[in-house]
Write an enzyme that holds these catalytic residues in place. Sequence first.
Site, mmCIF file in Angstrom:
data_model
loop_
_atom_site.group_PDB
_atom_site.id
_atom_site.type_symbol
_atom_site.label_atom_id
_atom_site.label_comp_id
_atom_site.label_asym_id
_atom_site.label_seq_id
_atom_site.Cartn_x
_atom_site.Cartn_y
_atom_site.Cartn_z
ATOM 1 N N GLY A 221 -34.636 -82.104 -11.859
ATOM 2 C CA GLY A 221 -33.204 -82.328 -12.026
ATOM 3 C C GLY A 221 -32.456 -82.118 -10.733
ATOM 4 N NE ARG A 222 -28.000 -86.756 -10.233
ATOM 5 C CZ ARG A 222 -26.965 -87.586 -10.302
ATOM 6 N NH1 ARG A 222 -25.733 -87.117 -10.108
ATOM 7 N NH2 ARG A 222 -27.136 -88.857 -10.565
ATOM 8 C CB THR A 225 -29.298 -79.783 -13.623
ATOM 9 O OG1 THR A 225 -30.537 -79.630 -12.913
ATOM 10 C CG2 THR A 225 -28.533 -80.957 -13.042
ATOM 11 N N GLY A 226 -29.526 -76.292 -13.834
ATOM 12 C CA GLY A 226 -29.975 -75.176 -14.660
ATOM 13 C C GLY A 226 -31.469 -75.033 -14.780
ATOM 14 C CG HIS A 442 -5.150 -95.109 4.351
ATOM 15 N ND1 HIS A 442 -5.922 -95.891 5.189
ATOM 16 C CD2 HIS A 442 -6.026 -94.468 3.526
ATOM 17 C CE1 HIS A 442 -7.196 -95.726 4.879
ATOM 18 N NE2 HIS A 442 -7.286 -94.862 3.869
ATOM 19 C CD GLU A 443 -4.950 -91.496 0.905
ATOM 20 O OE1 GLU A 443 -5.443 -91.765 -0.209
ATOM 21 O OE2 GLU A 443 -5.643 -91.276 1.915
ATOM 22 C CG HIS A 446 -7.295 -95.825 -0.876
ATOM 23 N ND1 HIS A 446 -8.357 -96.694 -0.724
ATOM 24 C CD2 HIS A 446 -7.262 -95.074 0.263
ATOM 25 C CE1 HIS A 446 -8.939 -96.477 0.442
ATOM 26 N NE2 HIS A 446 -8.289 -95.504 1.068
#
EC number: 3.4.24.-
Length: 639
Positions: A221-222, A225-226, A442-443, A446
């Site tokens: 797991g990543r 993740t436990g 700029h924002e 987006h």
Amino acid sequence: MDNEKQASPPPAAPPLNWRYLLWIILLGIFLISWLGNAGRQAGDEITYTEFKQALHQGKIAKVTLEGQHISGTYHEAGGNIQPEGKDSKGFSTTRPPFDDPELMKLLEQKGVVVQAKSEEPSLWMQAIIGILPWFLILGLIFYVSYRMQQRMMGGGRGGPFGFGKAPVKRFREGSIGVTFEDVAGVENAKRDLREIVDYLKEPGQFKAVGAKIPKGILLVGRPGTGKTLLARAVAGEAGVPFYSISGSDFIEMFVGVGAARVRDMFKAAKEEAPSILFIDEIDSVGRARGTGLGGGHDEREQTLNQILGEMDGFAAHENVVVLAATNRPDVLDPALLRPGRFDRKVVLDLPDKKARQRVLEVHTKNVPLAADVDLERVARRTVGFSGADLANLVNEAALLTGRERKKEVDMDMFNLARDKIVLGAKRETILGEEEKKLVAYHESGHALTAWLLPEADPLHQVSIIPRGMALGVTEQAPEEERHSLSRAYLLDRLGVMLGGRISEKITFGDVTSGAESDLKQATQLARRMVCQWGMSDKIGAAAFSRSEEHVFLGRELSQPRDFSEQTAQIIDDEIRRILSEVERKTENLLQENRAKLDALAKALIEAETLNLVEVEKIFKNVKELPQEGHNEAVATGAG
């Protein structure tokens, strides 16, 4: 519970008290100096002239000559020649460096008893002088070895020759303090591991039907993740001894230490079977053999070979389960993954919304929550968070609450903690008026593209307050997890990435370096669309992967490219085409909604941060300009 409090490692050797050793050495030097002067007769120190005067006057009874040093005693009737007139039986003086031929004649004339001593040290003193340097050298070698062992063994475990002792943490039965109730959001993984717990508790039930206990279980797991928590929960549920060690603890600077520690670790686990042996980050020693920079004879491969041999050597009656965790299963050696070694692979995914809510409930058990806290809402806003991320979120919210001198954690604290984790901490950076306007446009680019494009993730908030490494942020909050990405979604995602740069271009007639990260992410996404996901009509349903693996991860030193130069040129052309088409469509979209862009940028300069409700309110009050006048305004703005 805290691992350090529950672990019961083997007793460490008592540390050497180097202060006591230093005092012993200083005492020895003092004794040597004192013994060297002990043979000299104590007395008053007089000058050589006073000594000659007393000798002429017949007051000297006895002298002892030892090199340049002269000591002796007076006649009892005499006295010490001193201005104070104090009586003294003895004296000492030092002869001048030149020879005094009259001294011996004068001593004989006055009938003085003369005794001579050699300047050479005694036999025992010579022995000490010869042996002491060797003791110091050996002591220094022992000290250096001891310090090296302390660093490698975590405090000198195993004595001076205990490098082969595995620095494994042992948890006693009932001392784990973690059960499956403390692990939320990984129900499928708990279901797979519950069989192991049942086998360790009641092996007879499984043996009756011919079932054998799996020798190894690999938790994949990543990060966050436990995996480690789940391994501890297995031991806590089974009520058996639990041994924990990290894969990096096997490798040291000495050859053979890793293999010796593997043998020691498995021996300890077998002696207390049934037991559980947990190897965290096994990819540090379990990478594919014969690859990478180390070749086929490095220490890591010897350690891996020993692990493979030990797992093959389990007898039927040895109920030892090996749990291992990794976030890189792709670099593990195939021999480690075959049945008979790691028989079962348990995958731990990122938690979904319901799982995140259960994880939050576990981590907020001991946290006082205000009445307005809605954990379901927090879970909905934390898409992509792992269990460790959620635990960190709760802790950050509690820290912010303590900083504000509040007694309960409210929803505002959770929102601030989430913004700090996702967007970064606020920076006290003061922007000039021109730069602030540039960042606002700029924002706004987006945010407007995210609001207009139908497949893009919903807009959540936009801000020009510097956070982390960015001067401004536009946050999108997906309503649910996406497990498969459509071509339309990815194209709109590219449009949002390029919206900030295009907004700068149509407003100021120039672009800045602020879009560096956007361009990098957009190019990587377009490359994956073409090379890996078959989303290019010209390339078709084919995958062309360009390896990005590093040598130290256990792959080959060189991986040949599996496509021609002509195909590589087509790939580059397709990436450029996709980005150009998205840029053109996004530019037309912003031109058509230029009034919304200007209104949003103006409001952003004043308020600095706007949420979705405020953004939609701004857009509702905007009336778009006619197309002709709008184009003229754009041309004027571009210069």
